[in-house]
Design an enzyme around this catalytic site. Structure first.
Site, mmCIF file in Angstrom:
data_model
loop_
_atom_site.group_PDB
_atom_site.id
_atom_site.type_symbol
_atom_site.label_atom_id
_atom_site.label_comp_id
_atom_site.label_asym_id
_atom_site.label_seq_id
_atom_site.Cartn_x
_atom_site.Cartn_y
_atom_site.Cartn_z
ATOM 1 N N GLU A 213 -62.285 -27.172 -107.481
ATOM 2 C CA GLU A 213 -62.792 -27.208 -106.100
ATOM 3 C C GLU A 213 -63.358 -25.840 -105.761
ATOM 4 O OE1 GLU A 213 -59.923 -28.523 -103.151
ATOM 5 O OE2 GLU A 213 -60.915 -27.357 -101.584
ATOM 6 N N GLU A 218 -65.709 -22.413 -95.209
ATOM 7 C CA GLU A 218 -64.479 -23.023 -94.710
ATOM 8 C C GLU A 218 -63.780 -22.077 -93.742
ATOM 9 O OE1 GLU A 218 -61.385 -23.884 -97.585
ATOM 10 O OE2 GLU A 218 -60.668 -25.566 -96.372
#
Ligand SMILES: *[C@@H]1O[C@H](CO)[C@@H](O)[C@H](O)[C@H]1NC(C)=O
Length: 394
Positions: A213, A218
């Site tokens: 990932e 974010e």
């Protein structure tokens, strides 16, 4: 190269600076323009918060020492002479410059009226325990949460109260998977922001964490600087990162440290949330090669001409500057940790990260859910505005 005595003095000066102006004990929330770092409030234009340690703005943390990445680099917890941004260094920057110079050819352009045609809407329960109801494409369309065009908009419900279930939102995955040897180019005008929000633009392999990932954009709540993070299967740690961002953590393994991952905090407040949006967003370019994963951020107004042109080929070059985040791949983290990755965009609320650190109105996940459910008008900034997402491959 400065002598070691200078190195020790630089660390001491940095430590001293932290105890001087701008840092106040935290009472309730930090004042306007200040951010929280552990138990202190600080001015993010003067300091950088790494974990719970304050360093001068633009510095990185190595063990317990703040350092200037233009003068030193960090190996494990040891500071070594030689910066990561100087061009005279010959042997100290072992990282992955080899990928620079590789030419990539345009593969896919997600934009305009057909933006959503090659994505799948995720409608299952949020795996991160958010207070969210991910809706289908049909529902998103009929309730006005998506609109494809120039730009494409993806937003949340800003009119209704939700006492259970969660606020409706969108999570999409690209139908197409990509392999090592891909550039991902996100050109955004605006990103979701605000109390209770947890937006992410990321790249995800199969059978998490086996396929890896890469979190490109974010953050949570009123965060000021972007966090770029890898999550992997066992055997992946970071060192010798050549980047403008600050190291937050170096163990990428999802099973360790509560899935903190190896994370880098961007140096500038134009990289995320309020600062990103008021500056008109910008372009994030992620280069995934077998020797490194590198993420560059170019704020609107400072986008290199080749990136802005978005032509048939794109070649990372020194004109792009040092990446915001650099994750070298090699013996400490083999390239095999990442495979067959898809692009994901989502916006969730509260849950494992945003809820656990929520302090906007009460604190914690339950308070976060109440806030998110009760205040539809608080989510008018919780939208993505996307010029395009492009992929280039070699
Ligand atoms: C992408 O996948 C969705 C279903 O998951 C499908 O409806 C759609 O047609 C696919 N798009 C393309 C271009 O293959």
């Amino acid at each position: 190269m400065p002598p070691l005595s200078t190195l020790a003095r630089a660390a001491a000066v940095a430590a001293l600076a932290v105890t001087l102006s701008g840092v106040q004990p935290v009472l309730a929330a930090c004042g306007t323009g200040l951010s929280a770092c552990g138990s202190a409030c600080y001015d993010p234009t003067v300091y950088t918060c790494i974990g719970t340690t304050l360093c001068p703005y633009g510095y990185s943390l190595c063990g317990t020492a703040c350092y200037s990445p233009s003068q030193y680099h960090c190996s494990g917890t040891t500071l070594l002479q030689g910066g990561t941004t100087t061009t005279t260094t010959t042997t100290t920057t072992s990282s992955s410059s080899s990928a620079t110079g590789t030419s990539y050819a345009l593969s896919d352009t997600y934009s305009g009226s057909t933006f959503f045609s090659a994505w799948t809407f995720f409608t299952a329960t949020d795996p991160t325990n958010g207070f969210v109801q991910y809706v289908s494409q049909a529902t998103a369309q009929s309730s006005g949460l998506i609109s494809a065009g120039s730009p494409t908009i993806i937003k949340t419900d800003t009119t209704n109260v939700y006492t259970s279930g969660g606020r409706p939102s969108v999570r999409i995955t690209s139908n197409k998977s990509y392999n090592a040897g891909t550039l991902f180019v996100f050109d955004l005008n605006h990103m979701p922001y605000g109390c209770g929000t947890w937006p992410a633009a990321w790249i995800l392999g199969p059978s998490w964490p086996a396929g890896g990932e890469i979190d490109v954009i974010e953050g949570v709540n009123l965060q000021t600087n972007n966090r770029m993070t890898l999550h992997t299967s066992s055997g992946c740690t970071m060192s010798s990162q050549v980047q403008t961002g600050s190291v937050v953590s170096t163990d990428c393994v999802a099973a360790d440290n509560g899935n903190e991952g190896c994370s880098v905090q961007a140096a500038t407040t134009t990289s995320y949330g309020s600062g990103f949006n008021s500056n008109g967003g910008g372009v994030y370019v992620t280069e995934w090669s077998t020797s490194a994963i590198k993420i560059w951020f170019f704020p609107r107004g400072s986008i290199p001409s080749d990136v802005a042109a978005g032509g048939a080929t794109l070649t990372p070059s020194s004109s792009w500057g040092t990446p915001a985040a650099d994750f070298p791949l090699g013996s400490a983290c083999t390239a095999s940790h990442f495979s067959s990755m898809q692009i994901v965009l989502d916006l969730t609320f509260c849950g494992d990260w945003a809820g656990s650190v929520f302090t906007c109105s009460g604190s914690g996940n339950a308070a976060c859910q109440t806030y998110v459910g009760d205040n539809p008008s608080a989510f008018t900034e919780a939208y993505w505005s996307i010029n395009s997402i492009k992929t280039y491959v070699n």
